[in-house]
Design an enzyme around this catalytic site. Structure first.
Site, short mmCIF file in Angstrom:
data_model
loop_
_atom_site.label_atom_id
_atom_site.label_comp_id
_atom_site.label_asym_id
_atom_site.label_seq_id
_atom_site.Cartn_x
_atom_site.Cartn_y
_atom_site.Cartn_z
N ASP A 47 -3.24 7.67 3.87
CA ASP A 47 -2.77 6.30 4.15
C ASP A 47 -3.49 5.77 5.39
OD1 ASP A 47 -1.23 4.01 3.98
OD2 ASP A 47 0.42 4.85 5.16
N GLU A 48 -3.60 4.44 5.50
CA GLU A 48 -4.23 3.79 6.66
C GLU A 48 -5.61 4.40 6.95
OE1 GLU A 48 -3.03 1.19 7.78
OE2 GLU A 48 -0.84 1.21 7.87
N GLN B 194 -7.88 -4.53 8.88
CA GLN B 194 -6.81 -4.15 9.80
C GLN B 194 -7.19 -2.94 10.65
OE1 GLN B 194 -2.60 -4.72 8.42
NE2 GLN B 194 -3.55 -4.71 6.40
N ARG C 178 1.55 -10.76 10.03
CA ARG C 178 2.91 -10.22 10.20
C ARG C 178 3.95 -11.25 9.78
NH1 ARG C 178 1.69 -6.05 9.13
NH2 ARG C 178 -0.35 -7.02 8.83
N LYS D 75 0.82 -1.22 0.00
CA LYS D 75 0.00 0.00 0.00
C LYS D 75 0.85 1.27 0.00
CE LYS D 75 -0.53 0.07 5.01
NZ LYS D 75 0.42 1.17 5.15
N THR D 76 2.01 1.25 0.69
CA THR D 76 2.85 2.45 0.71
C THR D 76 3.33 2.77 -0.70
OG1 THR D 76 3.57 1.91 2.95
CG2 THR D 76 4.87 3.53 1.75
#
Length: 658
Positions: free
Chosen positions: A202-203, A233, A588, A18-19
């Site tokens: 973002d997020e 998330q 993770r 995503k970044t």
């Protein structure tokens, strides 16, 4: 991702890059003719913002992007308020209060002793929730359903009045106040909409109500917006995040284009299959299913353990064995847990086996005593109404201004409705004190005047050096530290702060002391989780702290009922958030995932039976491997050979192999 004519929502699953989506979009926008200063990207941590800036820099290469703004939400709010706060009744040089300042302030306003700390913690949490949900004191009082909530709402009202009088803001105000201003003043809103022609977020799933309102207002009719997020998330409801903002986005931006990123570049297929299986038990506005091209991978191992000590011992011995087998560095291993207190047994077990480890969330740079002292001086120099800063440094270094003098000052200031610094200069107070107290208070007042005079002539870095010298602060540290080594380390931190101020002078458009102190005050709050650089050590952290990170081998420990899911999150909404938390923990892991639980634990002094987490039974059984799942399927020869292999590995690690 070349969607530009209409707003865009990118549903980016765990490990899907995503970044990279945001950074490539920024570079593409600039290539399409957007001026860098008209593009703004916001995220939630300084670490994420720094990473984005670096990536954009690499993508643009030699092409510079002067004025490009990539920051946290709160840094954006601070930037707006530095220019516009006077429209809300604030003066230049406002202070930003940290958590301890807020707690002290509320205690004074509530007239409650430290004994009633539960009320203060609840009030502080509730006020923050009201601000995040964009509810003002009048609205909070109107909604209050019982006496406790009414008292909290009244305290909220007094608190906001006090903040304005002290020319101070708290962390939540940095979002709430810009929204308040934009709603009230269309002309100012239009100016900021003109400054920010394209907004990227973002997020997005972690946004609260105030942050969403800020996004919506800044986009306006132009609706030039790209948001990246993952509803699976969303694990921060406890601090105000609203997953339902995804639904609001669809309602408020009707022409929105939706793009799904479902390929995971991190984990094996088994790990992703388990994550998908688990999260399908939650309700979804948008369906997505992660997949991986990284191969099937090893089964997910389940470790049923006798008790907490046995669990810690088995996990640590397993790390030893796997390190030998795979030759991985220590920082490829992470032990994740639901709550911070769970780290203790693992720390002891790792120490017993001489394995280096690092606990995420230690004492952050801006939480250190010496940094808070210097920052309090700088805050007071820029904002004479900052009572919390004054109280911190009135006896640092020791001036023998006693408790009786401070109490007299506070009482007089309250009666006169003055800030403490103004009150301590007034004749009415000085005449009420004995000669010794009067002399000491005047000496402190003269010192502040002297430093403030230098602040008008010196740059910020020079002022900091002068301040440390004028205070004989190194001697003060030597006098009050437990050892010479501790004093030297503290002084090194002070010098690091001074160098940081010097770097800020070089990098900022506004180099005034006001702006630099405001920036550093915000860092006090934002940097707490960014300070530790990952060492070559086994990483211990909560699942919340692990979000956004990845490790080759993950141990998700305490996988039990009342732990994960937590005993305070048993309602339907709470269980969905806890399931998302388990999902984050599972995703993770890149190559190996181990879930462990204890059958008994000591709780409240009693031995209690524990049940495996209900989430364990929501995972695909075919992908699980563990004593209670697969032992019956192994032949005696296979069991014997596994035992010999493990024993040989451990002997080799201990240097005792034949």
């Amino acid at each position: 991702m070349k969607c530009i004519a209409r707003p865009c929502l990118v549903l980016a699953g765990a490990g899907s890059g995503k970044t990279g989506v945001i950074t490539h979009k920024i570079a593409w926008l600039i290539d399409q003719g957007y001026a860098p200063q008209q593009v703004c990207a916001v995220t939630f941590t300084n670490k994420a913002a720094r990473e984005m800036k670096q990536r954009v820099g690499r993508l643009l290469g030699k092409r510079s992007a002067p004025g490009l703004k990539i920051s946290t939400f709160h840094s954006l709010g601070q930037r707006i308020l530095l220019q516009e706060s006077h429209r809300l009744g604030y003066r230049r040089g406002f202070s930003i209060m940290d958590t301890r300042d807020v707690e002290t302030c509320l205690a004074e306003l509530a007239h409650r002793d430290a004994v009633d700390s539960d009320f203060l913690r609840q009030a502080m949490y509730q006020i923050s929730r009201w601000k995040n949900d964009f509810i003002d004191p009048a609205g909070a009082l109107a909604q209050a359903q019982d006496l406790l909530m009414q008292n909290q709402a009244r305290l909220y009202q007094e608190y906001q009045q006090h903040l304005l009088a002290c020319n101070s803001m708290d962390f939540d105000d940095l979002i709430m106040l810009p929204v308040t201003l934009f709603r009230a003043d269309t002309a100012v809103l239009n100016q900021w909409q003109d400054k920010i022609r394209y907004l990227l977020v973002d997020e997005y799933q972690d946004t609260n109500t105030s942050q969403y309102e800020l996004i919506k207002l800044l986009c306006g009719l132009r609706q030039k917006l790209t948001v990246v997020g993952d509803d699976d998330q969303s694990i921060y409801a406890w601090r105000g995040a609203r997953p339902e903002n995804l639904r609001r986005l669809q309602q408020d931006f009707a022409s929105m284009e939706i793009i799904k990123l479902e390929q995971n570049y991190r984990s094996t297929s088994r790990i992703l299959r388990a994550a998908n299986h688990l999260i399908t038990n939650n309700h979804h506005l948008y369906e997505k299913k992660l997949w991986s091209a990284s191969g099937e991978g090893d089964p997910i191992r389940v470790l049923p353990c006798k008790n907490a000590d046995d669990e810690a011992a088995r996990v640590v011995v397993d790390i030893l064995s796997r390190r030998f087998q795979s030759n991985l560095p220590c920082n490829c291993f992470a032990i994740l847990y639901r709550s911070n207190f769970q780290s203790r047994n693992y720390e002891k077990a790792l120490r017993d086996h001489s394995i280096p480890y690092q606990v995420n969330g230690g004492n952050a740079f801006f939480e250190r005593r010496e940094i808070k002292d210097i920052m309090a001086y700088l805050r007071l120099l820029t904002n004479p109404d900052d009572d919390q800063a004054l109280l911190r440094i009135i006896n640092v270094p020791r001036r023998e201004i006693g408790a009786a003098t401070i109490k007299a000052l506070a009482t007089y200031a309250g009666t006169r409705q003055r800030g403490l610094e103004i009150a301590m200069r007034e004749l009415g107070l000085l005449e009420s004190l004995n000669n010794r107290a009067r002399i000491r208070l005047r000496a402190f007042s003269d010192l502040i005047d002297e430093l403030r005079h230098h602040a008008q002539k010196e740059d910020a870095m020079s002022l900091c050096k002068l301040l440390v010298t004028r205070l004989d602060y190194a001697d003060w540290l030597a006098e009050t530290s437990a050892s010479t080594k501790q004093a030297e380390a503290a002084m090194e931190n002070v010098l690091e702060l001074i160098n940081w101020v010097g770097n800020l002078q070089k990098d900022r458009d506004d180099r005034s002391l006001d702006a630099i102190v405001s920036h550093l005050s915000l860092m006090t709050i934002l940097e707490n989780n960014d300070e530790q650089q990952q060492q070559d050590a086994v990483q211990l952290m909560t699942i919340h702290a692990a979000k956004g990170l990845e490790f080759d081998q993950v141990y998700l420990v305490g996988f039990e009922e009342d732990s994960l899911p937590h005993h305070q999150s048993q309602d339907p909404d709470g269980l969905e958030e806890e399931r998302r938390l388990a999902y984050v923990g599972i995703t993770r892991a890149a190559a190996g995932l181990t879930l462990s639980y204890a059958k008994t634990r000591q709780k409240f002094g009693e031995l209690q039976h524990c049940e495996p987490s209900r989430f364990l039974y929501e995972l695909p059984e075919a992908d699980l491997e563990g004593a209670e799942h697969t032992a019956s399927q192994l032949s005696e020869d296979e069991k014997h050979q596994r035992g010999l292999d493990t024993f040989a590995d451990l002997k080799a690690l201990l240097g005792t192999a034949d």
